[in-house]
Design a protein around this motif. Structure first.
Motif, mmCIF file in Angstrom:
data_model
loop_
_atom_site.group_PDB
_atom_site.id
_atom_site.type_symbol
_atom_site.label_atom_id
_atom_site.label_comp_id
_atom_site.label_asym_id
_atom_site.label_seq_id
_atom_site.Cartn_x
_atom_site.Cartn_y
_atom_site.Cartn_z
ATOM 1 N N LEU A 41 0.829 -1.200 0.000
ATOM 2 C CA LEU A 41 0.000 0.000 0.000
ATOM 3 C C LEU A 41 0.869 1.257 0.000
ATOM 4 O O LEU A 41 0.549 2.245 -0.675
ATOM 5 C CB LEU A 41 -0.920 -0.014 1.223
ATOM 6 C CG LEU A 41 -1.993 1.087 1.293
ATOM 7 C CD1 LEU A 41 -2.921 0.994 0.080
ATOM 8 C CD2 LEU A 41 -2.801 0.955 2.587
ATOM 9 N N LEU A 42 1.975 1.209 0.723
ATOM 10 C CA LEU A 42 2.890 2.353 0.759
ATOM 11 C C LEU A 42 3.478 2.613 -0.619
ATOM 12 O O LEU A 42 3.522 3.767 -1.079
ATOM 13 C CB LEU A 42 4.007 2.085 1.775
ATOM 14 C CG LEU A 42 5.067 3.177 1.928
ATOM 15 C CD1 LEU A 42 4.448 4.471 2.438
ATOM 16 C CD2 LEU A 42 6.190 2.716 2.865
ATOM 17 N N LYS A 43 3.929 1.568 -1.271
ATOM 18 C CA LYS A 43 4.520 1.722 -2.608
ATOM 19 C C LYS A 43 3.490 2.243 -3.606
ATOM 20 O O LYS A 43 3.809 3.092 -4.463
ATOM 21 C CB LYS A 43 5.078 0.379 -3.082
ATOM 22 C CG LYS A 43 5.818 0.461 -4.415
ATOM 23 C CD LYS A 43 6.448 -0.877 -4.767
ATOM 24 C CE LYS A 43 7.216 -0.767 -6.091
ATOM 25 N NZ LYS A 43 7.840 -2.073 -6.447
ATOM 26 N N GLU A 44 2.258 1.756 -3.481
ATOM 27 C CA GLU A 44 1.191 2.208 -4.374
ATOM 28 C C GLU A 44 0.935 3.706 -4.210
ATOM 29 O O GLU A 44 0.811 4.445 -5.195
ATOM 30 C CB GLU A 44 -0.081 1.415 -4.072
ATOM 31 C CG GLU A 44 -1.275 1.798 -4.937
ATOM 32 C CD GLU A 44 -2.517 1.010 -4.560
ATOM 33 O OE1 GLU A 44 -3.629 1.545 -4.741
ATOM 34 O OE2 GLU A 44 -2.373 -0.134 -4.070
ATOM 35 N N ALA A 45 0.888 4.151 -2.961
ATOM 36 C CA ALA A 45 0.651 5.574 -2.701
ATOM 37 C C ALA A 45 1.831 6.418 -3.161
ATOM 38 O O ALA A 45 1.646 7.507 -3.734
ATOM 39 C CB ALA A 45 0.393 5.786 -1.209
ATOM 40 N N GLN A 46 3.036 5.932 -2.938
ATOM 41 C CA GLN A 46 4.220 6.678 -3.370
ATOM 42 C C GLN A 46 4.266 6.796 -4.886
ATOM 43 O O GLN A 46 4.586 7.862 -5.428
ATOM 44 C CB GLN A 46 5.482 5.987 -2.841
ATOM 45 C CG GLN A 46 5.667 6.092 -1.336
ATOM 46 C CD GLN A 46 6.809 5.231 -0.822
ATOM 47 O OE1 GLN A 46 7.216 4.268 -1.478
ATOM 48 N NE2 GLN A 46 7.320 5.558 0.364
ATOM 49 N N SER A 47 3.955 5.725 -5.578
ATOM 50 C CA SER A 47 3.994 5.724 -7.041
ATOM 51 C C SER A 47 2.940 6.663 -7.632
ATOM 52 O O SER A 47 3.148 7.254 -8.698
ATOM 53 C CB SER A 47 3.778 4.309 -7.581
ATOM 54 O OG SER A 47 4.809 3.447 -7.148
ATOM 55 N N ALA A 48 1.830 6.799 -6.920
ATOM 56 C CA ALA A 48 0.741 7.655 -7.398
ATOM 57 C C ALA A 48 0.935 9.106 -6.979
ATOM 58 O O ALA A 48 0.113 9.966 -7.332
ATOM 59 C CB ALA A 48 -0.586 7.133 -6.872
ATOM 60 N N GLY A 49 1.989 9.384 -6.233
ATOM 61 C CA GLY A 49 2.198 10.744 -5.753
ATOM 62 C C GLY A 49 1.197 11.149 -4.691
ATOM 63 O O GLY A 49 0.940 12.342 -4.476
ATOM 64 N N ASP A 50 0.628 10.176 -4.013
ATOM 65 C CA ASP A 50 -0.360 10.434 -2.962
ATOM 66 C C ASP A 50 0.387 10.754 -1.668
ATOM 67 O O ASP A 50 0.684 9.874 -0.859
ATOM 68 C CB ASP A 50 -1.245 9.198 -2.788
ATOM 69 C CG ASP A 50 -2.386 9.422 -1.804
ATOM 70 O OD1 ASP A 50 -2.424 10.492 -1.160
ATOM 71 O OD2 ASP A 50 -3.226 8.512 -1.665
ATOM 72 N N VAL A 51 0.686 12.011 -1.469
ATOM 73 C CA VAL A 51 1.548 12.440 -0.370
ATOM 74 C C VAL A 51 0.975 12.040 0.983
ATOM 75 O O VAL A 51 1.644 11.382 1.795
ATOM 76 C CB VAL A 51 1.760 13.968 -0.429
ATOM 77 C CG1 VAL A 51 2.561 14.451 0.775
ATOM 78 C CG2 VAL A 51 2.446 14.359 -1.731
ATOM 79 N N LEU A 52 -0.258 12.437 1.256
ATOM 80 C CA LEU A 52 -0.842 12.160 2.564
ATOM 81 C C LEU A 52 -1.235 10.689 2.710
ATOM 82 O O LEU A 52 -1.179 10.138 3.812
ATOM 83 C CB LEU A 52 -2.059 13.055 2.796
ATOM 84 C CG LEU A 52 -1.734 14.550 2.950
ATOM 85 C CD1 LEU A 52 -3.001 15.351 3.215
ATOM 86 C CD2 LEU A 52 -0.733 14.767 4.077
#
Length: 402
Positions: A325-336
């Protein structure tokens, strides 16, 4: 709350080394307050360390400080430790207390002092061989107080030469951990002034030289977990001296003043342990986790217990991070979104998990409570009494005031 089998195995394999000097009377630069029952000898320090290991199950090694813990027979000391479920850990030379080190040890302008310090370091390499220690942990107070006091480039070369000499004398399979300190006790220039200086020396010296990160040796605002990540990626992170700070090298109990920072450091270590990069993964798996604290107003054994347990909790929380989930958010630029993945793991109460784990291992679910109820502290206080001293070793003579 559950951990996957591989992460549970990682938690079960966690090990923290405790320092001999943390069990004796040691403290701040200004005053050392004598504690009832504080260990006076290396054997008493091992007895106290055995109490910490008995209650936590994850602190089986003890770092020695030489000459504070010097003995005539290290084979006997090994046996004494083994009988208590312990082993001798890192060897820490002392090149800051002798009168000759007024202007530095290995970087002193006096060649005789340089040689004295180098020979002490080499003597400690021999002690490593006798104790079976893997790591030689090096910290230098060397530096200058005034501009122009000494040639800064010459001091850098003297440091490099001494480190190279010690590195080349190390037995196979052992390492030299080079610690740095941003400032003090030298007020103008400290010879090993930050992680970059330590890293540069290690790169030049050889594969057995690794950087040691002390959590207290940084300026306010420095991102320690970023330093950790960088050194892991370079294959040069050798170990930690765990403590906590408000301003500088306060040597407070690790995880007390900034528990989120400790968690973020462990988050980087857990990620590196599972990295697809072989060098990063191998480096993370060999990191030495060591406590380096001076307990001045705290009960010695209980303070060490609290330190070890805080590290265990931080590691358990880091293992709970949802990496996908962390990698997915990082890849999407989902900062928060990425930040919340970390925050969710940090906010998780892992104490029930750890209590269950200890119970399964035949340990007390609550080590602090068990220690307080055991009567150990009252027993050693009665047997040892109260002896003034500082720096991790007893003062043999008191200066008479005229």
């Amino acid at each position: 709350m559950t951990l996957t089998p591989d992460r549970l195995a990682a938690l079960n394999s966690q090990r923290i080394e405790t320092p001999s000097w943390g069990y004796g009377n040691s403290g701040t630069r200004f005053k050392t307050f004598a504690a009832p029952g504080a260990a006076r000898t290396i054997h008493e320090k091992l007895d106290d360390a055995a109490e910490v290991q008995r209650l936590t199950g994850i602190a089986p090694s003890v770092a020695l400080h030489i000459p504070w813990d010097e003995v005539d027979d290290y084979g006997e000391l090994n046996r004494y430790a083994a009988e208590r479920g312990l082993k001798i850990g890192s060897i820490n030379p002392n090149v800051f207390q002798d009168e000759g080190y007024k202007l530095g040890s290995v970087t002193s302008p006096d060649e005789g002092v340089q040689e004295q310090a180098a020979l002490h370091l080499l003597d400690c390499v021999q002690i490593m061989k006798q104790t079976g220690s893997r790591d030689l942990s090096l910290w230098f107070a060397d530096g200058t107080n005034y501009a122009g006091q000494d040639d800064l480039r010459a001091r850098k070369r003297r440091m490099r030469s001494a480190l190279q000499r010690v590195h080349d004398a190390l037995p196979e399979g052992s390492r030299m951990l080079v610690e740095y300190k941003l400032f003090e006790p030298a007020f103008y220039a400290t010879d090993l002034f930050d992680w970059g200086a330590a890293y540069a020396h290690c790169l030049a010296i050889g594969e057995k030289a690794q950087v040691l990160v002390d959590l207290g040796h940084h300026a306010q605002g420095v991102n320690i977990e970023q330093i950790v990540a960088f050194l892991l990626d370079e294959g040069r992170l050798g170990g930690f001296h765990f403590n906590a700070r408000r301003y500088a090298d306060d040597d407070l109990i690790v995880g007390t003043s900034n528990p989120f920072e400790l968690f973020c450091i462990y988050a980087e270590l857990v990620a590196a342990e599972r990295s697809t990069d072989g060098l990063t993964r191998a480096t993370a798996q060999k990191v030495a986790y060591m406590i380096d604290q001076s307990h001045n107003i705290e009960p010695k054994v209980e303070a060490m217990l609290q330190s070890v347990l805080n590290c265990q909790e931080a590691y358990a929380k880091a293992l709970l991070i949802d990496r996908d989930l962390l990698k997915e958010a990082q890849s999407a630029g989902d900062v928060l979104g990425a930040h919340r993945v970390l925050a969710d793991a940090f906010k998780t109460d892992v104490r029930p998990l750890l209590a269950e784990l200890r119970t399964e291992q035949g340990l007390s679910a609550d080590p602090i409570k068990a220690h307080r109820q055991s009567g150990y502290q009252a027993k050693v206080a009665q047997e040892r009494g109260t002896q003034s001293g500082g720096g991790g070793y007893p003062v043999k003579e008191k200066v008479q005031r005229l």
